[in-house]
Design a protein around this motif. Structure first.
Motif, PDB file in Angstrom:
ATOM      1  N   VAL A  27       0.846  -1.075   0.083  1.00 18.40           N
ATOM      2  CA  VAL A  27       0.073   0.116   0.146  1.00 18.40           C
ATOM      3  C   VAL A  27       0.877   1.275  -0.059  1.00 18.40           C
ATOM      4  CG1 VAL A  27      -1.810   1.171   1.283  1.00 18.40           C
ATOM      5  CG2 VAL A  27      -1.758  -1.034   1.428  1.00 18.40           C
ATOM      6  N   VAL A  28       0.784   2.212  -1.050  1.00 15.54           N
ATOM      7  CA  VAL A  28       1.404   3.507  -0.902  1.00 15.54           C
ATOM      8  C   VAL A  28       0.225   4.428  -0.336  1.00 15.54           C
ATOM      9  CG1 VAL A  28       2.090   5.176  -2.331  1.00 15.54           C
ATOM     10  CG2 VAL A  28       2.651   2.666  -2.922  1.00 15.54           C
ATOM     11  N   THR A  29       0.615   5.133   0.501  1.00 16.05           N
ATOM     12  CA  THR A  29      -0.039   6.213   1.196  1.00 16.05           C
ATOM     13  C   THR A  29       0.466   7.341   1.398  1.00 16.05           C
ATOM     14  OG1 THR A  29      -1.981   6.724   2.924  1.00 16.05           O
ATOM     15  CG2 THR A  29       0.065   5.559   3.609  1.00 16.05           C
ATOM     16  N   GLY A  30       0.020   8.377   2.115  1.00  8.65           N
ATOM     17  CA  GLY A  30       0.795   9.638   2.164  1.00  8.65           C
ATOM     18  C   GLY A  30       0.305  10.552   3.455  1.00  8.65           C
ATOM     19  N   THR A  31       0.987  11.514   3.662  1.00  9.48           N
ATOM     20  CA  THR A  31       0.740  12.180   4.854  1.00  9.48           C
ATOM     21  C   THR A  31      -0.473  13.191   4.400  1.00  9.48           C
ATOM     22  OG1 THR A  31       2.522  13.827   4.069  1.00  9.48           O
ATOM     23  CG2 THR A  31       2.864  12.381   6.020  1.00  9.48           C
ATOM     24  N   ASP A  32      -0.554  13.501   3.259  1.00 13.06           N
ATOM     25  CA  ASP A  32      -1.680  14.332   3.011  1.00 13.06           C
ATOM     26  C   ASP A  32      -1.840  14.060   1.029  1.00 13.06           C
ATOM     27  OD1 ASP A  32      -0.177  17.523   1.790  1.00 13.06           O
ATOM     28  OD2 ASP A  32       1.111  15.924   3.212  1.00 13.06           O
ATOM     29  N   THR A  33      -2.736  15.143   0.683  1.00  9.19           N
ATOM     30  CA  THR A  33      -2.832  14.767  -0.863  1.00  9.19           C
ATOM     31  C   THR A  33      -1.730  15.720  -1.653  1.00  9.19           C
ATOM     32  OG1 THR A  33      -4.449  14.803  -2.655  1.00  9.19           O
ATOM     33  CG2 THR A  33      -4.473  16.734  -1.170  1.00  9.19           C
ATOM     34  N   GLY A  34      -1.622  15.247  -3.009  1.00  7.36           N
ATOM     35  CA  GLY A  34      -0.810  16.131  -3.908  1.00  7.36           C
ATOM     36  C   GLY A  34       0.585  16.158  -3.733  1.00  7.36           C
ATOM     37  N   ILE A  35       1.329  14.990  -2.915  1.00  7.80           N
ATOM     38  CA  ILE A  35       2.631  14.998  -2.577  1.00  7.80           C
ATOM     39  C   ILE A  35       3.328  14.123  -3.545  1.00  7.80           C
ATOM     40  CG2 ILE A  35       2.133  15.661  -0.314  1.00  7.80           C
ATOM     41  CD1 ILE A  35       2.622  12.589   0.404  1.00  7.80           C
ATOM     42  N   GLY A  36       2.878  13.208  -4.436  1.00  7.73           N
ATOM     43  CA  GLY A  36       3.645  12.378  -5.503  1.00  7.73           C
ATOM     44  C   GLY A  36       3.272  10.980  -5.133  1.00  7.73           C
ATOM     45  N   LYS A  37       2.372  10.887  -4.327  1.00 10.13           N
ATOM     46  CA  LYS A  37       2.021   9.224  -4.164  1.00 10.13           C
ATOM     47  C   LYS A  37       2.000   8.401  -5.619  1.00 10.13           C
ATOM     48  CE  LYS A  37      -1.714   9.832  -1.877  1.00 10.13           C
ATOM     49  NZ  LYS A  37      -1.791  11.160  -1.794  1.00 10.13           N
ATOM     50  N   THR A  38       1.203   9.131  -6.440  1.00  8.10           N
ATOM     51  CA  THR A  38       0.967   8.516  -8.070  1.00  8.10           C
ATOM     52  C   THR A  38       2.226   8.389  -8.579  1.00  8.10           C
ATOM     53  OG1 THR A  38      -1.276   9.532  -7.780  1.00  8.10           O
ATOM     54  CG2 THR A  38      -0.405   8.872  -9.889  1.00  8.10           C
ATOM     55  N   VAL A  39       3.003   9.327  -8.771  1.00  2.52           N
ATOM     56  CA  VAL A  39       4.314   9.039  -9.652  1.00  2.52           C
ATOM     57  C   VAL A  39       5.112   7.993  -8.555  1.00  2.52           C
ATOM     58  CG1 VAL A  39       6.435  10.172 -10.134  1.00  2.52           C
ATOM     59  CG2 VAL A  39       4.269  11.440 -10.453  1.00  2.52           C
ATOM     60  N   PHE A  40       5.222   7.864  -7.403  1.00  2.00           N
ATOM     61  CA  PHE A  40       5.923   7.000  -6.610  1.00  2.00           C
ATOM     62  C   PHE A  40       5.545   5.649  -7.042  1.00  2.00           C
ATOM     63  CE2 PHE A  40       6.620   4.290  -3.279  1.00  2.00           C
ATOM     64  CZ  PHE A  40       8.134   4.421  -2.940  1.00  2.00           C
ATOM     65  N   SER A  41       4.033   5.573  -6.815  1.00  2.00           N
ATOM     66  CA  SER A  41       3.367   4.174  -7.285  1.00  2.00           C
ATOM     67  C   SER A  41       3.584   3.984  -8.772  1.00  2.00           C
ATOM     68  CB  SER A  41       1.838   4.546  -6.990  1.00  2.00           C
ATOM     69  OG  SER A  41       1.641   4.680  -5.583  1.00  2.00           O
ATOM     70  N   ALA A  42       3.771   4.634  -9.464  1.00  6.91           N
ATOM     71  CA  ALA A  42       4.114   4.259 -11.051  1.00  6.91           C
ATOM     72  C   ALA A  42       5.513   3.785 -11.233  1.00  6.91           C
ATOM     73  CB  ALA A  42       4.023   5.447 -11.876  1.00  6.91           C
ATOM     74  N   GLY A  43       6.487   4.366 -10.609  1.00  6.11           N
ATOM     75  CA  GLY A  43       7.735   3.957 -10.378  1.00  6.11           C
ATOM     76  C   GLY A  43       8.011   2.602  -9.777  1.00  6.11           C
ATOM     77  N   LEU A  44       7.220   2.621  -8.500  1.00  6.25           N
ATOM     78  CA  LEU A  44       7.161   1.223  -7.800  1.00  6.25           C
ATOM     79  C   LEU A  44       6.569   0.055  -8.667  1.00  6.25           C
ATOM     80  CD1 LEU A  44       8.084  -0.235  -5.173  1.00  6.25           C
ATOM     81  CD2 LEU A  44       5.960   0.386  -4.276  1.00  6.25           C
ATOM     82  N   ALA A  45       5.434   0.217  -9.171  1.00  3.97           N
ATOM     83  CA  ALA A  45       4.925  -0.734 -10.061  1.00  3.97           C
ATOM     84  C   ALA A  45       5.542  -1.144 -11.194  1.00  3.97           C
ATOM     85  CB  ALA A  45       3.309  -0.280 -10.215  1.00  3.97           C
ATOM     86  N   GLY A  46       6.218  -0.136 -11.812  1.00  3.93           N
ATOM     87  CA  GLY A  46       7.184  -0.407 -12.885  1.00  3.93           C
ATOM     88  C   GLY A  46       8.405  -1.321 -12.524  1.00  3.93           C
TER      89      GLY A  46
END
Length: 161
Positions: free
Chosen positions: A6-25
């Motif tokens: 699970v990738v979560t964050g301290t709040d919104t708009g911090i880069g979870k999606t880009v991090f998740s893309a890199g991790l999944a790839g």
């Protein structure tokens, strides 16, 4: 057993999606965001599909796609949708799965359930994303404390910025 993170964050708009893309790839796995609020711009799943390098079909569809870019509980109310926590059971797949939450741990899915409640049920390891800006220490430590209080395994913190 196949790894799920699970990738979560301290709040919104911090880069979870880009991090998740890199991790999944990197893991040559799958990506899944159970809930997407805000459909007028590129969605998180579309960003991951574009950035991750994953083959078609590796970005799984959201269970809930809500119109307004608000917390899931409020966006669902506006759309006339009832988010049911039981609908958010993670899929079992042959390769690793990266699951991205929305906003931070305490973001409400509905009036009774927050993302942290779902993460507690799943008992999957979590990577916490935090921004490198003023307030990060407080937000990060509060999030770690919340995860520990529920015995949710934290396997790493990604500082982004």
């Amino acid at each position: 057993m196949t790894k799920r993170i699970v990738v979560t964050g301290t709040d919104t708009g911090i880069g979870k999606t880009v991090f998740s893309a890199g991790l999944a790839g990197l893991l040559d796995g799958f990506y899944w965001k159970p809930e997407q609020s805000g459909l007028n711009e590129e969605t998180d799943s579309e960003v991951v599909a574009r950035l991750s390098g994953l083959p078609d079909g590796r970005v799984l569809p959201e269970v809930y796609r809500l119109t307004m870019p608000l917390s899931p509980h409020r966006s669902a109310e506006i759309d006339g949708v009832a988010i049911e926590a039981d609908d958010l059971s993670f899929p079992v797949l042959p390769t690793p799965l990266v699951i991205e939450g929305a906003g931070g741990l305490m973001v409400p899915l509905n009036r009774q359930t927050r993302f942290i409640d779902i993460f507690e049920q799943w008992r999957l390891p979590v990577i916490l994303c935090a921004r490198t800006a003023l307030g990060t220490i407080n937000h990060t430590l509060l999030s770690i404390e919340a995860l520990r209080a529920r015995s949710i395994p934290l396997i790493g913190i990604a500082f982004i910025g």
